[in-house]
Design a protein around this motif. Structure first.
Motif, mmCIF file in Angstrom:
data_model
loop_
_atom_site.group_PDB
_atom_site.id
_atom_site.type_symbol
_atom_site.label_atom_id
_atom_site.label_comp_id
_atom_site.label_asym_id
_atom_site.label_seq_id
_atom_site.Cartn_x
_atom_site.Cartn_y
_atom_site.Cartn_z
ATOM 1 N N GLU A 4 7.544 -43.970 73.117
ATOM 2 C CA GLU A 4 8.941 -43.543 73.183
ATOM 3 C C GLU A 4 9.770 -44.539 72.375
ATOM 4 O O GLU A 4 9.832 -45.724 72.717
ATOM 5 C CB GLU A 4 9.419 -43.501 74.633
ATOM 6 C CG GLU A 4 8.670 -42.497 75.489
ATOM 7 C CD GLU A 4 9.161 -42.501 76.933
ATOM 8 O OE1 GLU A 4 10.086 -43.297 77.235
ATOM 9 O OE2 GLU A 4 8.627 -41.721 77.728
ATOM 10 N N PRO A 5 10.395 -44.103 71.291
ATOM 11 C CA PRO A 5 11.094 -45.041 70.400
ATOM 12 C C PRO A 5 12.220 -45.796 71.117
ATOM 13 O O PRO A 5 12.901 -45.252 71.987
ATOM 14 C CB PRO A 5 11.665 -44.134 69.306
ATOM 15 C CG PRO A 5 10.839 -42.884 69.373
ATOM 16 C CD PRO A 5 10.466 -42.713 70.811
ATOM 17 N N SER A 6 12.390 -47.057 70.752
ATOM 18 C CA SER A 6 13.561 -47.807 71.194
ATOM 19 C C SER A 6 14.721 -47.474 70.258
ATOM 20 O O SER A 6 14.510 -47.076 69.104
ATOM 21 C CB SER A 6 13.284 -49.314 71.164
ATOM 22 O OG SER A 6 13.128 -49.765 69.826
ATOM 23 N N VAL A 7 15.930 -47.628 70.749
ATOM 24 C CA VAL A 7 17.120 -47.304 69.958
ATOM 25 C C VAL A 7 18.018 -48.528 69.901
ATOM 26 O O VAL A 7 18.356 -49.114 70.930
ATOM 27 C CB VAL A 7 17.902 -46.115 70.558
ATOM 28 C CG1 VAL A 7 19.082 -45.749 69.647
ATOM 29 C CG2 VAL A 7 16.991 -44.907 70.743
ATOM 30 N N SER A 8 18.402 -48.929 68.702
ATOM 31 C CA SER A 8 19.296 -50.073 68.497
ATOM 32 C C SER A 8 20.531 -49.620 67.729
ATOM 33 O O SER A 8 20.470 -48.703 66.908
ATOM 34 C CB SER A 8 18.588 -51.184 67.718
ATOM 35 O OG SER A 8 17.416 -51.619 68.391
ATOM 36 N N LEU A 9 21.640 -50.289 67.992
ATOM 37 C CA LEU A 9 22.914 -49.966 67.351
ATOM 38 C C LEU A 9 23.256 -51.031 66.314
ATOM 39 O O LEU A 9 23.031 -52.230 66.538
ATOM 40 C CB LEU A 9 24.020 -49.887 68.401
ATOM 41 C CG LEU A 9 25.437 -49.547 67.930
ATOM 42 C CD1 LEU A 9 25.482 -48.144 67.338
ATOM 43 C CD2 LEU A 9 26.423 -49.670 69.093
ATOM 44 N N ALA A 10 23.784 -50.609 65.185
ATOM 45 C CA ALA A 10 24.192 -51.552 64.146
ATOM 46 C C ALA A 10 25.398 -50.985 63.407
ATOM 47 O O ALA A 10 25.571 -49.765 63.299
ATOM 48 C CB ALA A 10 23.055 -51.819 63.170
ATOM 49 N N TYR A 11 26.226 -51.877 62.909
ATOM 50 C CA TYR A 11 27.369 -51.514 62.062
ATOM 51 C C TYR A 11 27.306 -52.343 60.782
ATOM 52 O O TYR A 11 26.808 -53.467 60.788
ATOM 53 C CB TYR A 11 28.699 -51.814 62.754
ATOM 54 C CG TYR A 11 29.046 -50.942 63.930
ATOM 55 C CD1 TYR A 11 29.898 -49.841 63.785
ATOM 56 C CD2 TYR A 11 28.563 -51.225 65.204
ATOM 57 C CE1 TYR A 11 30.241 -49.052 64.863
ATOM 58 C CE2 TYR A 11 28.905 -50.445 66.299
ATOM 59 C CZ TYR A 11 29.753 -49.363 66.121
ATOM 60 O OH TYR A 11 30.090 -48.586 67.203
ATOM 61 N N PHE A 12 27.828 -51.788 59.709
ATOM 62 C CA PHE A 12 28.051 -52.618 58.526
ATOM 63 C C PHE A 12 29.156 -52.002 57.676
ATOM 64 O O PHE A 12 29.412 -50.799 57.733
ATOM 65 C CB PHE A 12 26.769 -52.835 57.722
ATOM 66 C CG PHE A 12 26.271 -51.636 56.949
ATOM 67 C CD1 PHE A 12 26.545 -51.495 55.588
ATOM 68 C CD2 PHE A 12 25.504 -50.669 57.574
ATOM 69 C CE1 PHE A 12 26.070 -50.407 54.874
ATOM 70 C CE2 PHE A 12 25.023 -49.575 56.867
ATOM 71 C CZ PHE A 12 25.310 -49.446 55.509
ATOM 72 N N ALA A 13 29.813 -52.871 56.912
ATOM 73 C CA ALA A 13 30.942 -52.455 56.079
ATOM 74 C C ALA A 13 30.531 -52.455 54.613
ATOM 75 O O ALA A 13 29.692 -53.249 54.184
ATOM 76 C CB ALA A 13 32.125 -53.391 56.291
ATOM 77 N N VAL A 14 31.139 -51.550 53.846
ATOM 78 C CA VAL A 14 30.987 -51.514 52.394
ATOM 79 C C VAL A 14 32.390 -51.513 51.798
ATOM 80 O O VAL A 14 33.211 -50.661 52.147
ATOM 81 C CB VAL A 14 30.200 -50.272 51.932
ATOM 82 C CG1 VAL A 14 30.327 -50.077 50.424
ATOM 83 C CG2 VAL A 14 28.743 -50.374 52.334
ATOM 84 N N THR A 15 32.655 -52.467 50.914
ATOM 85 C CA THR A 15 33.982 -52.616 50.327
ATOM 86 C C THR A 15 33.890 -52.617 48.807
ATOM 87 O O THR A 15 33.114 -53.383 48.227
ATOM 88 C CB THR A 15 34.640 -53.930 50.783
ATOM 89 O OG1 THR A 15 34.665 -53.968 52.212
ATOM 90 C CG2 THR A 15 36.059 -54.053 50.247
ATOM 91 N N GLY A 16 34.670 -51.769 48.164
ATOM 92 C CA GLY A 16 34.701 -51.755 46.698
ATOM 93 C C GLY A 16 33.406 -51.273 46.087
ATOM 94 O O GLY A 16 32.524 -50.724 46.758
ATOM 95 N N SER A 17 33.293 -51.473 44.780
ATOM 96 C CA SER A 17 32.110 -51.039 44.038
ATOM 97 C C SER A 17 31.413 -52.246 43.414
ATOM 98 O O SER A 17 31.992 -53.334 43.321
ATOM 99 C CB SER A 17 32.516 -50.045 42.940
ATOM 100 O OG SER A 17 33.372 -50.674 42.005
ATOM 101 N N PRO A 18 30.181 -52.087 42.973
ATOM 102 C CA PRO A 18 29.438 -53.226 42.411
ATOM 103 C C PRO A 18 30.104 -53.862 41.196
ATOM 104 O O PRO A 18 29.906 -55.046 40.936
ATOM 105 C CB PRO A 18 28.086 -52.604 42.037
ATOM 106 C CG PRO A 18 27.938 -51.426 42.932
ATOM 107 C CD PRO A 18 29.326 -50.892 43.102
ATOM 108 N N ASP A 19 30.916 -53.083 40.433
ATOM 109 C CA ASP A 19 31.553 -53.641 39.232
ATOM 110 C C ASP A 19 32.897 -54.289 39.538
ATOM 111 O O ASP A 19 33.628 -54.674 38.623
ATOM 112 C CB ASP A 19 31.710 -52.565 38.160
ATOM 113 C CG ASP A 19 32.615 -51.421 38.610
ATOM 114 O OD1 ASP A 19 33.125 -51.469 39.755
ATOM 115 O OD2 ASP A 19 32.808 -50.474 37.836
ATOM 116 N N GLY A 20 33.240 -54.416 40.824
ATOM 117 C CA GLY A 20 34.485 -55.062 41.189
ATOM 118 C C GLY A 20 35.658 -54.123 41.344
ATOM 119 O O GLY A 20 36.762 -54.557 41.677
#
Length: 298
Positions: A253-269
């Motif tokens: 029975e799979p375990s379940v974990s919670l995570a958040y992350f942010a993404v800001t802007g684009s790779p070229d700035g």
């Protein structure tokens, strides 16, 4: 008894007025001006959509658009030369149109399409920094990003109790799953904070094995087409607990974990201007062992 009835009626009246005056963030939109972006504007046959720029427009060039409401073109445009705004409305059920807006020596590309939930008002605003992309990103530091993470986590609580306290936030619940060896990643929810050009991703991670799995939070990323956007701030443990083995079936029975992350802007700035309904693919880098994970997070 009469006083009690009057109070009940008053409460009902106040509640009705309150419900009618709540802001509708799906219908009211604000976008930063970026001449490298194609803006999709949702319209309908029954309601006009008014679009505003910071000052008077230089010119308009369109396709599939008419200024005659009796014409057979898909989209009707109401505009008076010299004004800083115009309105559009669909003339057909499945209407699409294209409009180039020339303003301040730049061309801004708008596409129109019908939708059951059209925009009623769209305001384009100009970033004041001479290099708006860099200025925008430099102003989004760790403290600001932590605040956005907290707002995303509390979004549904605040929406239910104090909707008037919420700024314009676009959300989506794609429940899109990505399969990795021995674990799965589900995008449960996406939040977009447009002034900060930041998306917050809420993930559910399923460990389908009976062993602990470690990953590197600081390398979390999303792929959209050929572009990869790495996290600007992760909020994740980096560890997936092992799944539980059912003693009767011997299945995991799979375990379940919670995570958040942010993404800001684009790779070229620059700005990413990513909508929350993009077909995101989450990239999770697996750590060989807890030792490697600890070393990477120091």
């Amino acid at each position: 008894m009469e006083i009690r009835s009057a109070l009940i009626l008053l409460c009902v009246f106040v509640t009705s007025v309150w419900a009618d005056t709540r802001p509708d963030f799906r219908a009211i939109k604000q976008f930063p001006l970026d001449d490298r972006t194609v803006y999709t504007i949702l319209i309908s046959r029954d309601e006009p959509t008014t679009i505003m720029f910071p000052s008077a427009l230089t010119a308009l060039e369109g396709a599939g658009i008419t200024t005659d409401p009796e014409a057979s073109a898909p989209v009707f445009l109401n505009y008076t030369k010299g004004r800083y705004y115009f309105s559009v409305r669909a003339l057909q059920e499945a209407a699409t149109g294209h409009l180039n807006v020339i303003w301040n020596k730049h061309t801004y590309v708008l596409t129109f399409q019908t939708d059951p939930h059209p925009f009623n008002a769209v305001t384009f605003y100009q970033l004041t920094d001479p290099r708006p992309e860099l200025g925008q990103r430099e102003g989004v530091g760790p403290t600001k990003l932590l605040g956005l993470l907290d707002r995303a986590k509390a979004y549904h609580l605040i929406q239910g109790q104090y909707p008037e306290a919420l700024p314009q936030i676009d959300t989506a619940q794609p429940h899109r799953r990505m399969l990795y060896k021995d674990f799965e990643v589900e995008i449960a929810e996406v939040f977009r904070f447009d002034p900060e050009d930041t998306l917050i991703f809420k993930l559910l991670l399923y460990n389908t094995s009976d062993k602990e799995i470690c990953y590197l939070p600081q390398t979390l990323a999303v792929r959209v087409g050929t572009n990869v956007y790495y996290t600007s701030l992760p909020d994740a443990s980096g560890v997936l607990p092992p799944g539980r083995i059912d003693p009767k079936t011997q299945k995991i029975e799979p375990s379940v974990s919670l995570a958040y992350f942010a993404v800001t802007g684009s790779p070229d700035g620059g700005r990413n201007n990513l909508a929350v309904d993009n077909p995101f693919n989450v990239i999770v880098t697996r750590a060989p062992s807890p030792v490697t994970l600890d070393a990477a997070t120091k």
